[in-house]
Design an enzyme around this catalytic site. Structure first.
Site, PDB file in Angstrom:
ATOM      1  N   ASP A 104       0.832  -1.211   0.000  1.00  0.00           N
ATOM      2  CA  ASP A 104       0.000   0.000   0.000  1.00  0.00           C
ATOM      3  C   ASP A 104       0.864   1.258   0.000  1.00  0.00           C
ATOM      4  O   ASP A 104       2.008   1.229   0.431  1.00  0.00           O
ATOM      5  CB  ASP A 104      -0.872   0.066   1.260  1.00  0.00           C
ATOM      6  CG  ASP A 104      -1.823  -1.095   1.352  1.00  0.00           C
ATOM      7  OD1 ASP A 104      -2.155  -1.668   0.306  1.00  0.00           O
ATOM      8  OD2 ASP A 104      -2.213  -1.418   2.484  1.00  0.00           O
TER       9      ASP A 104
HETATM   10  N1  URA Z   1      -1.168  -5.859   4.125  1.00  0.00           N
HETATM   11  C1  URA Z   1      -1.615  -4.592   4.078  1.00  0.00           C
HETATM   12  O1  URA Z   1      -2.614  -4.270   4.704  1.00  0.00           O
HETATM   13  N2  URA Z   1      -0.944  -3.702   3.326  1.00  0.00           N
HETATM   14  C2  URA Z   1       0.164  -4.012   2.643  1.00  0.00           C
HETATM   15  O2  URA Z   1       0.754  -3.156   1.981  1.00  0.00           O
HETATM   16  C3  URA Z   1       0.626  -5.334   2.693  1.00  0.00           C
HETATM   17  C4  URA Z   1      -0.065  -6.238   3.442  1.00  0.00           C
END
Ligand code: URA
Length: 240
Positions: A104
């Site tokens: 993310d």
């Molecule tokens: N889980 C999440 O919530 N975000 C990420 O970037 C990776 C795993």
């Protein structure tokens, strides 16, 4: 940027000397225009090179890169909003690499990038997926009940999560630091799991991807995988 004759030689068209003759003879075009200057440079990732009107594509060497993605950098290769992209951090990498899976915008940590499509495909495929470990700082004091739920698997809107390994590493007034290892890679999985037990994520960092560990790689820095790391990764997805 690369000299045209070197590009042609690397692509296996001819020796570098012979490539110079092909250029002089007007048989080589770059983006539709004949180029006769021997010193001309091209961008192998963007320019279209033809020999006698046949397109020549570079036989790219396979590269495997570990990046410590900082927060506020996007994993996608294109962003209409013009935000900083992970590939913007790979100064000096000539090959056209792409990320394996995604992190993310606000998540930091270990991101693998490669131009090895087959390995990337396997690593992202549910039947080969490797374990990933995250350090999550979450809001509130996480008690045994919530830990039990996180460990056992949680129903999210797109289905249940598989059992996870969850360790409580530290805690303070209003926060808890957890180490969470998951096997699959649902969208925003760790954030949604923590939210589902009432402890929204405050910060999230991936520190392990299968056999690879982030170690002390600085935020924003990258390095090529060591041969042993690559072998371990290939073994993890039964690629050899
Ligand atoms: N889980 C999440 O919530 N975000 C990420 O970037 C990776 C795993």
């Amino acid at each position: 940027m690369e000299r045209l004759q070197k590009f042609l030689a690397k692509a296996g068209v001819s020796s570098r000397r012979q490539a110079e003759n092909l250029i002089r003879d007007g048989r080589v075009k770059v983006n539709g225009r004949v180029v006769r200057e021997i010193g001309s440079k091209i961008d192998p990732r963007r320019d279209k090179v033809t020999l006698d009107n046949w397109e020549i594509t570079a036989a790219e060497k396979k590269v495997y890169i570990m990046l410590n993605k900082p927060p506020r950098v996007i994993t996608s290769l294109r962003d209409p909003a013009g935000r900083l992209k992970v590939t913007d951090l790979l100064k000096g990498v000539e090959e056209r690499v792409y990320p394996v899976g995604r992190l993310d915008y606000l998540t930091e940590g270990l991101l693998l990038l490669t131009n090895d499509g087959e390995l990337a495909y396997r690593l992202s495929h549910p039947s080969y997926e490797v374990d990933k470990t995250y350090i999550a700082v979450v809001r509130g004091n996480v008690g045994e009940k919530a830990l039990g739920k996180l460990r056992g698997g949680i129903w999210l809107e797109d289905g249940p999560t598989r059992p996870a390994l969850v360790k409580r590493l530290a805690g303070g007034k209003g926060w808890t630091k957890l180490e969470i290892t998951i096997h699959e890679g649902k969208n925003r999985q760790v954030r949604r799991m923590c939210e589902a037990v009432g402890h929204p994520v405050l910060s999230l960092k991936r520190v392990r991807y299968g056999p690879l560990y982030l170690g002390d790689l600085a935020s924003g820095a990258y390095r090529h995988l060591k041969p042993g790391e690559l072998r371990a990764l290939q073994t993890a997805c039964r690629f050899n």
